[in-house]
Design a protein around this motif. Structure first.
Motif, PDB file in Angstrom:
ATOM      1  N   LEU A 294     -43.709  33.370 -46.180  1.00 26.65           N
ATOM      2  CA  LEU A 294     -44.957  32.632 -46.012  1.00 26.65           C
ATOM      3  C   LEU A 294     -44.902  31.834 -44.709  1.00 26.65           C
ATOM      4  N   LEU A 295     -46.004  31.842 -43.983  1.00 24.89           N
ATOM      5  CA  LEU A 295     -46.029  31.114 -42.702  1.00 24.89           C
ATOM      6  C   LEU A 295     -45.976  29.602 -42.941  1.00 24.89           C
ATOM      7  N   VAL A 296     -46.613  29.160 -44.016  1.00 20.77           N
ATOM      8  CA  VAL A 296     -46.645  27.726 -44.310  1.00 20.77           C
ATOM      9  C   VAL A 296     -45.519  27.407 -45.296  1.00 20.77           C
ATOM     10  N   SER A 297     -44.554  26.598 -44.844  1.00 22.83           N
ATOM     11  CA  SER A 297     -43.371  26.384 -45.681  1.00 22.83           C
ATOM     12  C   SER A 297     -43.609  25.390 -46.826  1.00 22.83           C
ATOM     13  N   HIS A 298     -44.418  24.344 -46.580  1.00 22.92           N
ATOM     14  CA  HIS A 298     -44.638  23.355 -47.649  1.00 22.92           C
ATOM     15  C   HIS A 298     -45.728  23.810 -48.608  1.00 22.92           C
ATOM     16  N   GLY A 331     -56.259  41.082 -42.316  1.00 20.80           N
ATOM     17  CA  GLY A 331     -56.581  40.266 -41.149  1.00 20.80           C
ATOM     18  C   GLY A 331     -55.376  40.174 -40.221  1.00 20.80           C
ATOM     19  N   ASN A 332     -55.634  40.312 -38.933  1.00 21.75           N
ATOM     20  CA  ASN A 332     -54.549  40.153 -37.965  1.00 21.75           C
ATOM     21  C   ASN A 332     -54.071  38.709 -37.919  1.00 21.75           C
ATOM     22  N   GLY A 333     -52.868  38.515 -37.397  1.00 20.81           N
ATOM     23  CA  GLY A 333     -52.412  37.163 -37.112  1.00 20.81           C
ATOM     24  C   GLY A 333     -53.237  36.587 -35.982  1.00 20.81           C
ATOM     25  N   TYR A 334     -53.309  35.287 -35.898  1.00 20.59           N
ATOM     26  CA  TYR A 334     -54.175  34.659 -34.918  1.00 20.59           C
ATOM     27  C   TYR A 334     -53.357  34.040 -33.811  1.00 20.59           C
ATOM     28  N   ASP A 335     -53.792  34.310 -32.569  1.00 17.01           N
ATOM     29  CA  ASP A 335     -53.276  33.526 -31.458  1.00 17.01           C
ATOM     30  C   ASP A 335     -51.762  33.686 -31.305  1.00 17.01           C
ATOM     31  N   ILE A 336     -51.007  32.600 -31.392  1.00 17.94           N
ATOM     32  CA  ILE A 336     -49.556  32.669 -31.206  1.00 17.94           C
ATOM     33  C   ILE A 336     -48.855  33.397 -32.357  1.00 17.94           C
ATOM     34  N   TRP A 337     -49.583  33.644 -33.437  1.00 17.30           N
ATOM     35  CA  TRP A 337     -48.988  34.319 -34.596  1.00 17.30           C
ATOM     36  C   TRP A 337     -49.384  35.795 -34.682  1.00 17.30           C
ATOM     37  N   PHE A 342     -49.755  38.370 -40.616  1.00 16.95           N
ATOM     38  CA  PHE A 342     -51.067  38.904 -40.976  1.00 16.95           C
ATOM     39  C   PHE A 342     -51.689  37.965 -41.995  1.00 16.95           C
ATOM     40  N   ARG A 343     -52.985  38.070 -42.137  1.00 18.96           N
ATOM     41  CA  ARG A 343     -53.688  37.161 -43.043  1.00 18.96           C
ATOM     42  C   ARG A 343     -54.499  37.945 -44.066  1.00 18.96           C
ATOM     43  N   ILE A 344     -54.573  37.368 -45.243  1.00 17.59           N
ATOM     44  CA  ILE A 344     -55.319  37.978 -46.338  1.00 17.59           C
ATOM     45  C   ILE A 344     -56.373  36.987 -46.802  1.00 17.59           C
ATOM     46  N   ALA A 345     -57.601  37.409 -46.790  1.00 11.55           N
ATOM     47  CA  ALA A 345     -58.660  36.541 -47.306  1.00 11.55           C
ATOM     48  C   ALA A 345     -58.585  36.525 -48.824  1.00 11.55           C
TER      49      ALA A 345
END
Ligand SMILES: *Cc1c(COP(=O)(O)O)cnc(C)c1O
Length: 365
Positions: A294-298, A331-337, A342-345
């Motif tokens: 997961l990109l967000v650790s907390h 969804g593609n990753g955004y910007d620096i990511w 990748f992103r899932i709605a």
């Protein structure tokens, strides 16, 4: 193709019929100062309040996009500056637009690994005050800008932080960009002054319409500022909506489709339960999968509506190949990511089978 893109995103399938109805009912040529439009507007506003549990003393207006709201807020609600706290690309863009309006606009960019809590907000605001050489506390005519759901990286602001910030800054207005969370989760309206969203994310509608929800304090500030300079100054928008009208010819079709979608939607409390259950399944699948992270650790910072997943560039290529074969667009990753996420709605318009399919892919990847 099933799209899990985070915006524009999957629209409700009923739109096929609603669009046909719109054509047949003459909505596309409807006069925007006429009686029928006024009735449609009145009904749409009532449905928004009812389905999203917006407090009766809050005002709803329409704009064209969230980007437009980025400008309207500093333009019409502040004198000298806005204060921006963000950890991603959308929050940063808001700051950029605002800083073109007020030179003294302040910002702090947090890292994705940080928890956005009251302390972070306090440290930033105290710092900017001292640097400004002010003896008294923060200028009471100003406004704090926060991104409720950062679509670029799948992070959210915890409800506890929203409540704490509101209770600690009773004189400043607090504005939330909730473009990818409004209509997906229940927003704590009473703890903020300006809440806005475009409809192409959680509302499951085509782009070109934005909803802005304003507290009585925001309305008082707007009147005090008395800004009428711009085509989209908030005061004329407010005056028009009192008559169920708009300052200029609005996206009549967008408003009609919003009304039709709202009619069929359950209350937001019910939607939120579904969204959170699905989010939990996605998060658990990723946590259990050694190839994904997961990109967000907390945990408390993880969004309910946008799931951001990190992996190696090779795995990402494979994931895109597999999903495509299954008829799924992610969804593609955004910007620096971009290269390694990748992103899932996790938007309500996605149906049970689609969500199960996606969850299984994450599980067995
Ligand atoms: C999509 C998005 C925007 C931009 O919306 P537009 O309708 O293109 O202006 C702004 N903020 C956030 C958080 C978003 O997700």
């Amino acid at each position: 193709m099933i799209t899990f893109n985070v915006g524009p995103s999957k629209v409700y399938p009923e739109l096929e019929i609603f669009l046909q109805n719109a054509y047949n009912e003459g909505i596309l040529s409807m006069a925007h100062r006429g009686v029928a439009f006024g009735e449609m507007m009145k009904k749409t506003l009532a449905l928004l309040s009812q389905k999203l549990n917006i407090p009766p003393n809050y005002t709803i207006v329409f704009a064209s996009s969230a980007t437009e709201c980025w400008e309207i807020i500093p333009q019409s609600l502040t004198q000298e500056r806005t204060y921006h706290i963000f950890n991603g690309a959308f929050g940063e863009k808001w700051w950029k637009y605002a800083s073109n309006i007020h030179l003294k606009t302040e910002k702090i960019a947090l890292d994705i690994s940080e928890i956005l809590n009251l302390e972070k907000v306090q440290t930033f605001l105290t710092f900017t005050e001292r640097r400004g050489g002010k003896i008294q506390v923060l200028d009471e005519h100003e406004l704090i800008c926060l991104t409720h759901n950062e679509t670029s990286n799948g992070s959210k602001i915890p409800n506890k932080t929203i409540e704490d910030v509101f209770n600690n800054y009773p004189k400043q207005l607090i504005a939330y960009d909730c473009t990818s969370s409004m209509a997906g989760v229940a927003l704590p309206w009473n703890f903020g002054d300006v809440w806005y969203a475009s409809v192409q994310k959680c509302f499951g509608l085509p782009a070109g319409l934005a909803i802005m929800v304003l507290s009585p304090r925001a309305i008082a500030r707007m009147k005090e500022r008395n800004d009428r300079k711009h085509y989209n100054s908030l005061l004329p928008m407010y005056e028009n909506i009192q008559k169920y009208q708009t300052t200029h010819t609005p996206n009549v079709l967008g408003i009609y489709l919003l009304m039709r979608v709202l009619e069929k939607l359950p209350n937001i409390v019910e939607t939120e339960q579904m969204v959170q259950t699905r989010a939990k399944a996605y998060y658990n699948a990723v946590i259990a999968n050694k190839r994904l992270e997961l990109l967000v650790s907390h945990q408390e910072m993880r969004s309910d509506t946008v799931i951001a997943i990190k992996t190696t560039p090779e795995n990402l290529t494979e994931m895109k190949y597999i999903t495509k074969k299954e008829g799924i667009e992610i969804g593609n990753g955004y910007d620096i990511w971009k290269e390694n996420t990748f992103r899932i709605a996790n938007f309500p318009a996605l149906d049970v089978e689609e969500v199960e399919k996606m969850t299984r892919i994450l599980q067995f990847f």
